[in-house]
Write a protein that holds these residues in place. Structure first.
Motif, PDB file in Angstrom:
ATOM      1  N   VAL A 103     -92.885 124.234  84.978  1.00  0.00           N
ATOM      2  CA  VAL A 103     -93.671 123.006  85.184  1.00  0.00           C
ATOM      3  C   VAL A 103     -94.568 123.226  86.522  1.00  0.00           C
ATOM      4  N   ALA A 104     -94.230 123.959  87.565  1.00  0.00           N
ATOM      5  CA  ALA A 104     -95.143 124.380  88.402  1.00  0.00           C
ATOM      6  C   ALA A 104     -96.336 125.293  88.033  1.00  0.00           C
ATOM      7  N   GLY A 105     -95.963 126.089  87.130  1.00  0.00           N
ATOM      8  CA  GLY A 105     -97.330 126.860  86.429  1.00  0.00           C
ATOM      9  C   GLY A 105     -97.880 126.048  85.317  1.00  0.00           C
ATOM     10  N   THR A 106     -97.505 125.097  84.821  1.00  0.00           N
ATOM     11  CA  THR A 106     -98.387 124.150  83.973  1.00  0.00           C
ATOM     12  C   THR A 106     -99.243 123.437  84.766  1.00  0.00           C
ATOM     13  N   ILE A 107     -98.732 122.839  86.002  1.00  0.00           N
ATOM     14  CA  ILE A 107     -99.554 122.143  86.965  1.00  0.00           C
ATOM     15  C   ILE A 107    -100.821 122.819  87.523  1.00  0.00           C
ATOM     16  N   CYS A 108    -100.324 124.280  87.785  1.00  0.00           N
ATOM     17  CA  CYS A 108    -101.510 124.910  88.255  1.00  0.00           C
ATOM     18  C   CYS A 108    -102.543 125.301  87.020  1.00  0.00           C
ATOM     19  N   CYS A 109    -102.019 125.333  85.768  1.00  0.00           N
ATOM     20  CA  CYS A 109    -103.070 125.554  84.838  1.00  0.00           C
ATOM     21  C   CYS A 109    -103.933 124.093  84.387  1.00  0.00           C
ATOM     22  N   VAL A 110    -103.333 123.121  84.593  1.00  0.00           N
ATOM     23  CA  VAL A 110    -103.663 121.862  84.515  1.00  0.00           C
ATOM     24  C   VAL A 110    -105.132 121.586  85.751  1.00  0.00           C
TER      25      VAL A 110
END
Length: 518
Positions: free
Chosen positions: A65-72
């Motif tokens: 989830v944290a990695g997805t937020i970084c990508c977004v």
């Protein structure tokens, strides 16, 4: 014997239908009754790994989830902020999209919390559970796209450094076609000929059937070629560096002499080293991303292939699992005393956890290596511009009263002290002579000003330079307009402040050519 002859915790397969992913069942004939098939309850990971396995899986999903937020954050910055703040590039954007898709394969199960089992002994497949199909699809397409885009980035860097080829629009379109087309084809083949199901954990993974041919071998081929290209680029850089150390000839850089830097054959080793160093200084983040993601994919592929092979070997040869099965039966379904025997049949939990966490951290690595502090300042400036829009700005009186005042030739400003407008002083109705307050002394300086003597007003006030207008007096010898010719023109030296007599006397002759002779 319980459950119709099957020892605890095993269940009789005859009590259940043929729904779900039947190949995911772990069943064996009852040695005491050849007509009975006993199956281990679903899911299999609950019996092979300790209870902390689910905690580790949840933690890895939250890292995703944290990695997805970084990508977004990266994608929004590249889409909204100006290019001088983000230095966006299509290779970075596409790779970030690929990693975000792969992270969705772990985020979706965390949000949906799917039930892994179709019944007590059968896991779900993509045909019986929609979340299983979604998580498996995103995991496969994200993994395929990630491998392809790191491969294309490695090719681009290799062409720039080793072959001095400037990748342009043709390479961009070829990258877009291959970077997304090949993953779509690969995922379609994997879903059709293999499918996905709940193998371990709440994320669906590809099944064993035909998985080597339609997923793992092609994926590892592209990953291996990427590693070869990357190390070939490193080898060329080392070769150029060593050649530059042995080159003692003068360099033409900065000497004003023509240098043909568009050809590798005409470049000196020092020039080639400088060019390679500049490219690496600009692309070191991309190089690090390529190595990290390729290492993660290769590690995941190898671990999963070995895990899959071990499970299939136990499925086909139940004799390998006899010590573990007997241990479960003797302990009445208590798995804790039998975990050591189960560890011999599957990959240990620390290795599985390392794979999950490495895959989940790819988005964080992207933010650390592709993100820039200028993005933060860019967002700050953007939000500041939105907040400043609501503040009232200075507007003149005429700008506020345009609808009421139709005469746009005059513009007024209100006086701070008296409230009177400047129209009366700017455009006086009567033209007068120069005011005594603005007369000048013989030395050329003004004798007095309005702010020196202002009866009735307190404090300092800006001089009213526009209060009066001086009448223009035409000089006597002005030629700005036609004048009648005069009969006699007399020159008076006193008008020009010149001497009326010669310093050498009336009767002395002065030779102009010998005036300065010593």
């Amino acid at each position: 014997m319980a459950n119709f002859g099957c020892p605890s915790p095993f269940l009789d397969a005859a009590d259940y239908t043929d729904g779900g992913f039947l190949e995911g069942r772990f069943c064996q004939e009852n040695p005491l009754n050849k007509n009975m098939t006993c199956c281990l309850p679903c899911p299999l990971t609950d019996w092979v790994y300790p209870d902390s396995f689910h905690t580790m899986e949840k933690a890895a999903n939250w890292v995703s989830v944290a990695g997805t937020i970084c990508c977004v954050f990266l994608l929004l910055s590249w889409a909204i902020l100006p290019v001088e703040k983000t230095f966006r590039h299509y290779l970075s954007i596409s790779l970030t999209v690929a990693v975000a898709l792969m992270n969705l394969g772990f985020v979706i199960p965390l949000a949906g919390n799917p039930q892994e089992c179709y019944d007590d002994i059968t896991p779900h497949s993509m045909k019986t559970h929609s979340l299983c199909a979604a998580s498996g699809f995103f995991l496969l397409v994200g993994g395929w796209a990630g491998v392809m885009w790191v491969f294309l980035r490695a090719v681009s860097l290799h062409l720039q450094i080793c072959w001095q080829v400037v990748v342009g629009r043709n390479f961009m379109w070829a990258s877009q076609i291959s970077g997304w087309g090949i993953p779509v084809i690969g995922v379609s083949l994997a879903l059709v000929f293999s499918g996905v199901s709940f193998r371990f954990g709440q994320t669906c993974h590809i099944n064993h059937k035909n998985s080597l041919a339609d997923l793992w071998i092609p994926l590892l081929i592209f990953a291996g070629v990427t590693i070869i290209i990357q190390f070939a680029t490193f080898g060329y850089c080392i070769k150029v560096y060593l050649a530059s150390l042995a080159d003692n000839g003068p360099s033409t850089e900065g000497s004003g002499m023509p240098s043909y830097t568009n050809s590798i054959r005409t470049m000196t080793p020092k020039q080639a080293y400088r060019r390679v160093r500049r490219v690496i200084a600009l692309q070191w983040r991309g190089i690090a991303i390529v190595l990290i993601i390729v290492a993660d994919v290769i590690f995941f592929s190898i671990i999963f292939v070995f895990q899959d092979a071990a499970v299939q070997e136990v499925m086909q040869n139940k004799e390998l699992a006899q010590p573990w099965i007997v241990c479960l039966a003797l302990n009445g379904g208590d798995k804790v005393p039998c975990l050591d025997e189960a560890g011999k049949l599957a990959i240990n939990m620390p290795t599985v956890g390392a794979v999950l966490f490495l895959l989940a951290m790819n988005g964080i690595w992207l933010l650390l290596l592709l993100g820039r502090w200028s993005m933060v300042s860019g967002w700050g400036e953007l939000f500041a511009s939105f907040t400043n829009r609501g503040k009232r700005e200075f507007v003149s009186v005429d700008a506020r009263l345009d609808d009421l005042k139709k005469d746009t030739r005059s513009y007024e400003m209100l006086s701070r002290d008296t409230g009177k407008t400047m129209d009366d002083s700017v455009t006086p109705s009567v033209v007068t002579s120069v005011s005594p307050s603005h007369t000048r002394s013989p030395l050329g300086s003004p004798e007095s000003h309005d702010y020196m003597q202002m009866p009735g007003n307190e404090g300092r006030r800006t001089p009213d330079y526009f209060g009066t207008t001086a009448r223009y007096q035409t000089p006597a010898r002005s030629f700005s307009s036609p004048r009648p010719p005069q009969q006699s023109v007399r020159w008076d030296a006193r008008d020009t402040f010149a001497r009326s007599t010669s310093p050498y006397g009336q009767d002395r002759y002065v030779n102009p050519l010998g005036m300065n002779r010593l």
